[in-house]
Design a protein around this motif. Structure first.
Motif, PDB file in Angstrom:
ATOM      1  N   PRO A  11     -13.539  33.179  22.680  1.00 24.58           N
ATOM      2  CA  PRO A  11     -13.445  31.727  22.494  1.00 24.58           C
ATOM      3  C   PRO A  11     -12.214  31.319  21.689  1.00 24.58           C
ATOM      4  N   ILE A  12     -11.872  30.043  21.768  1.00 24.81           N
ATOM      5  CA  ILE A  12     -10.793  29.482  20.957  1.00 24.81           C
ATOM      6  C   ILE A  12     -11.380  29.137  19.592  1.00 24.81           C
ATOM      7  N   LYS A  13     -10.758  29.641  18.522  1.00 24.90           N
ATOM      8  CA  LYS A  13     -11.186  29.299  17.163  1.00 24.90           C
ATOM      9  C   LYS A  13     -10.504  27.983  16.796  1.00 24.90           C
ATOM     10  N   ILE A  14     -11.287  26.939  16.601  1.00 23.42           N
ATOM     11  CA  ILE A  14     -10.766  25.609  16.288  1.00 23.42           C
ATOM     12  C   ILE A  14     -10.911  25.353  14.787  1.00 23.42           C
ATOM     13  N   THR A  15      -9.802  24.951  14.151  1.00 29.68           N
ATOM     14  CA  THR A  15      -9.809  24.592  12.736  1.00 29.68           C
ATOM     15  C   THR A  15      -9.374  23.141  12.607  1.00 29.68           C
ATOM     16  N   PHE A  27     -10.042   9.921  14.285  1.00 27.19           N
ATOM     17  CA  PHE A  27      -8.964  10.760  14.802  1.00 27.19           C
ATOM     18  C   PHE A  27      -9.072  12.116  14.128  1.00 27.19           C
ATOM     19  N   VAL A  28      -9.114  13.167  14.930  1.00 23.40           N
ATOM     20  CA  VAL A  28      -9.227  14.530  14.408  1.00 23.40           C
ATOM     21  C   VAL A  28      -7.979  15.302  14.825  1.00 23.40           C
ATOM     22  N   GLU A  29      -7.344  15.917  13.842  1.00 20.39           N
ATOM     23  CA  GLU A  29      -6.209  16.805  14.098  1.00 20.39           C
ATOM     24  C   GLU A  29      -6.736  18.221  13.934  1.00 20.39           C
ATOM     25  N   ALA A  30      -6.423  19.106  14.891  1.00 20.31           N
ATOM     26  CA  ALA A  30      -6.972  20.458  14.846  1.00 20.31           C
ATOM     27  C   ALA A  30      -5.979  21.473  15.389  1.00 20.31           C
ATOM     28  N   GLN A  31      -6.182  22.724  14.993  1.00 24.00           N
ATOM     29  CA  GLN A  31      -5.403  23.848  15.502  1.00 24.00           C
ATOM     30  C   GLN A  31      -6.358  24.798  16.203  1.00 24.00           C
ATOM     31  N   SER A  41      -0.425  35.021  22.852  1.00 24.45           N
ATOM     32  CA  SER A  41      -1.026  34.083  21.903  1.00 24.45           C
ATOM     33  C   SER A  41      -1.198  32.730  22.568  1.00 24.45           C
ATOM     34  N   TYR A  42      -2.371  32.151  22.394  1.00 24.97           N
ATOM     35  CA  TYR A  42      -2.607  30.781  22.845  1.00 24.97           C
ATOM     36  C   TYR A  42      -3.065  30.000  21.626  1.00 24.97           C
ATOM     37  N   ASN A  43      -2.084  29.465  20.892  1.00 21.40           N
ATOM     38  CA  ASN A  43      -2.337  28.711  19.667  1.00 21.40           C
ATOM     39  C   ASN A  43      -1.852  27.289  19.894  1.00 21.40           C
ATOM     40  N   ASN A  44      -2.775  26.395  20.171  1.00 25.71           N
ATOM     41  CA  ASN A  44      -2.423  25.025  20.519  1.00 25.71           C
ATOM     42  C   ASN A  44      -2.772  24.083  19.374  1.00 25.71           C
ATOM     43  N   LEU A  45      -2.131  22.913  19.382  1.00 31.31           N
ATOM     44  CA  LEU A  45      -2.428  21.833  18.440  1.00 31.31           C
ATOM     45  C   LEU A  45      -3.103  20.719  19.213  1.00 31.31           C
ATOM     46  N   TYR A  46      -4.088  20.083  18.599  1.00 32.72           N
ATOM     47  CA  TYR A  46      -4.863  19.053  19.271  1.00 32.72           C
ATOM     48  C   TYR A  46      -4.914  17.771  18.447  1.00 32.72           C
ATOM     49  N   GLY A  47      -4.882  16.651  19.134  1.00 34.77           N
ATOM     50  CA  GLY A  47      -5.181  15.347  18.564  1.00 34.77           C
ATOM     51  C   GLY A  47      -6.338  14.789  19.368  1.00 34.77           C
TER      52      GLY A  47
END
Length: 82
Positions: A11-15, A27-31, A41-47
């Motif tokens: 799974p993707i670990k969301i922080t 509004f949630v900002e997450a990595q 590596s699949y390290n994305n940024l989310y808004g």
């Protein structure tokens, strides 16, 4: 989504790195951190914009680095004329 799940090695670990609430919107900002089965590596940024109604999520809009998604998972496979 199935292609993404098939390619990831777990799974993707969301922080959550930030959250701002005003009125009925949050509004949630997450990595996200993950790896593909072939070691990329699949390290994305989310808004993520949430619209709340009666204490529950009524609407979600998510923004992310789509160029990273295309680079790791490939682009659309639809070759039909537009």
């Amino acid at each position: 989504m199935p292609l993404l799940l098939e390619r990831l090695d777990g799974p993707i670990k969301i922080t959550v790195t930030n959250a701002i609430a005003e009125g009925d919107q949050v509004f949630v900002e997450a990595q996200g951190e993950s790896r593909t089965k072939d070691g990329l590596s699949y390290n994305n940024l989310y808004g993520i914009v949430l619209r709340m109604r009666d204490g529950k999520i009524a609407e979600i809009r998510e923004y992310m680095d789509t160029e990273l998604v295309k680079r790791i998972f490939g682009g659309p496979t639809d070759k039909s004329p537009r």
